[in-house]
Design a protein around this motif. Sequence first.
Motif, PDB file in Angstrom:
ATOM      1  N   VAL A   1       1.065  -1.162  -0.143  1.00  0.00           N
ATOM      2  CA  VAL A   1      -0.045  -0.057   0.120  1.00  0.00           C
ATOM      3  C   VAL A   1       0.940   1.330   0.153  1.00  0.00           C
ATOM      4  N   THR A   2       0.646   2.353  -0.660  1.00  0.00           N
ATOM      5  CA  THR A   2       1.245   3.378  -0.802  1.00  0.00           C
ATOM      6  C   THR A   2       0.469   4.460   0.057  1.00  0.00           C
ATOM      7  N   TYR A   3       1.122   4.927   1.101  1.00  0.00           N
ATOM      8  CA  TYR A   3       0.506   6.250   1.771  1.00  0.00           C
ATOM      9  C   TYR A   3       0.871   7.521   1.653  1.00  0.00           C
ATOM     10  N   LEU A   4       0.050   8.266   1.155  1.00  0.00           N
ATOM     11  CA  LEU A   4       0.171   9.733   0.510  1.00  0.00           C
ATOM     12  C   LEU A   4      -0.551  10.840   1.188  1.00  0.00           C
ATOM     13  N   THR A   5      -0.099  12.045   1.077  1.00  0.00           N
ATOM     14  CA  THR A   5      -0.975  13.229   1.307  1.00  0.00           C
ATOM     15  C   THR A   5      -1.964  13.253  -0.139  1.00  0.00           C
ATOM     16  N   ASN A   6      -2.937  14.220  -0.042  1.00  0.00           N
ATOM     17  CA  ASN A   6      -3.748  14.376  -0.961  1.00  0.00           C
ATOM     18  C   ASN A   6      -3.016  14.995  -2.257  1.00  0.00           C
ATOM     19  N   GLY A   7      -2.247  15.897  -1.944  1.00  0.00           N
ATOM     20  CA  GLY A   7      -1.555  16.498  -3.263  1.00  0.00           C
ATOM     21  C   GLY A   7      -0.496  15.394  -3.921  1.00  0.00           C
ATOM     22  N   GLN A   8      -0.013  14.736  -3.026  1.00  0.00           N
ATOM     23  CA  GLN A   8       0.880  13.480  -3.630  1.00  0.00           C
ATOM     24  C   GLN A   8       0.158  12.489  -4.513  1.00  0.00           C
ATOM     25  N   VAL A   9      -1.232  12.343  -3.924  1.00  0.00           N
ATOM     26  CA  VAL A   9      -1.708  11.638  -4.958  1.00  0.00           C
ATOM     27  C   VAL A   9      -2.003  11.677  -6.286  1.00  0.00           C
ATOM     28  N   LEU A  10      -2.172  13.058  -6.353  1.00  0.00           N
ATOM     29  CA  LEU A  10      -2.473  13.696  -7.667  1.00  0.00           C
ATOM     30  C   LEU A  10      -1.257  13.928  -8.497  1.00  0.00           C
ATOM     31  N   ARG A  11      -0.203  13.764  -8.030  1.00  0.00           N
ATOM     32  CA  ARG A  11       1.146  13.737  -8.509  1.00  0.00           C
ATOM     33  C   ARG A  11       1.799  12.361  -8.805  1.00  0.00           C
ATOM     34  N   GLN A  12       1.019  11.212  -8.419  1.00  0.00           N
ATOM     35  CA  GLN A  12       1.475   9.758  -8.813  1.00  0.00           C
ATOM     36  C   GLN A  12       1.237   9.551 -10.290  1.00  0.00           C
ATOM     37  N   PRO A  13       2.293   9.096 -10.670  1.00  0.00           N
ATOM     38  CA  PRO A  13       2.088   9.108 -12.472  1.00  0.00           C
ATOM     39  C   PRO A  13       0.908   7.992 -12.604  1.00  0.00           C
ATOM     40  N   SER A  14       0.694   7.039 -11.938  1.00  0.00           N
ATOM     41  CA  SER A  14      -0.372   6.129 -12.055  1.00  0.00           C
ATOM     42  C   SER A  14      -1.984   6.736 -11.817  1.00  0.00           C
ATOM     43  N   VAL A  15      -1.952   7.806 -11.092  1.00  0.00           N
ATOM     44  CA  VAL A  15      -3.009   8.350 -10.762  1.00  0.00           C
ATOM     45  C   VAL A  15      -3.169   9.421 -12.162  1.00  0.00           C
ATOM     46  N   GLN A  16      -2.176   9.943 -12.206  1.00  0.00           N
ATOM     47  CA  GLN A  16      -2.259  11.299 -13.413  1.00  0.00           C
ATOM     48  C   GLN A  16      -2.888  10.609 -14.782  1.00  0.00           C
ATOM     49  N   GLN A  17      -2.277   9.462 -15.075  1.00  0.00           N
ATOM     50  CA  GLN A  17      -2.871   8.771 -16.096  1.00  0.00           C
ATOM     51  C   GLN A  17      -4.198   8.755 -16.411  1.00  0.00           C
ATOM     52  N   GLN A  18      -5.030   8.583 -15.274  1.00  0.00           N
ATOM     53  CA  GLN A  18      -6.373   8.519 -15.271  1.00  0.00           C
ATOM     54  C   GLN A  18      -7.072   9.449 -14.773  1.00  0.00           C
ATOM     55  N   LEU A  19      -6.449  10.727 -14.486  1.00  0.00           N
ATOM     56  CA  LEU A  19      -7.198  11.879 -14.117  1.00  0.00           C
ATOM     57  C   LEU A  19      -8.120  12.293 -15.358  1.00  0.00           C
ATOM     58  N   THR A  20      -9.296  12.957 -15.364  1.00  0.00           N
ATOM     59  CA  THR A  20     -10.107  13.128 -16.288  1.00  0.00           C
ATOM     60  C   THR A  20      -9.909  14.624 -16.914  1.00  0.00           C
ATOM     61  N   ASN A  21      -8.956  15.417 -16.170  1.00  0.00           N
ATOM     62  CA  ASN A  21      -8.476  16.842 -16.762  1.00  0.00           C
ATOM     63  C   ASN A  21      -6.986  16.936 -16.224  1.00  0.00           C
TER      64      ASN A  21
END
Length: 263
Positions: free
Chosen positions: A243-263
């Motif tokens: 499990v990766t433990y992150l702050t909210n801002g770090q979540v948005l900067r995760q490459p795996s999350v960025q790939q799926q963000l809708t904007n």
Amino acid sequence: MNLSEDRAGLATVSNPIIVTTSWDDSDPLDLRLADMLRTKAVPGSFFVPLTGPDGRPTLGPGDLRSLQAEGFEIGAHTVSHRTLAPLRGEQLWTEVHRSKEVLENMLGHDVPMFCYPKGSYNQRTIRAVEKAGFEGARTVRMLSRGLRFNRYEMPTTLQAFPHTPLNYLRNLGKQGDFPSFYSYVTDLRACETWVQLGQKLFDRVLREGGIWHLYGHSWELGELNLWEQLAEMLDYVAGRPGVTYLTNGQVLRQPSVQQQLTN
Ligand SMILES: [Zn+2]
């Protein structure tokens, strides 16, 4: 991050398992909350209005700087905790932009995340938040686990609060999220406490990947005496392999999350 082998579910590098928490309103009890998060090594993002809701006290600059120095994230939560959707023009801009400016000067650090008071926003609000230079913003949408969302409409999984089933259904109905609505009615509704609900949702994230996001208010934890329940909840999700433990801002900067963000 080791997401490869022996997990039976669907979690992969492109579909990671993430835990994040966020806490609104900057009540002095945030310090007690931070003690608990620190003990359990769970990260937290604290969303800070410059003046507290309903005249509530807020943490001072020294405490905010200390929290940030030890790795907690400090995010903006407007100047005066006003409901933003009805605001426009200068009033809206001041609430959004000035909250970032003042916090950044106070902390000597970038403040990239924003949180809408009471979850109130619309497209105009989002445009102001984006124009002010925020990277993302958190809503009060609950029961979400997926990685596909708009960075200015970051959802949560659960509030540290004993909501009634009707509250959850209303929250889901507002979003028009019918798969989650169905899942709640057929399965999650059987959970007797918010902690059980959080555990069940975490188990799903462990199996399928996604984000488990707990949010709340320390003043509410104090008023309802939810500290023990919160400790039980955090113990369940803390220190898990893979499990990766992150702050909210770090979540948005995760490459795996960025790939799926809708904007
Ligand atoms: Zn708030």
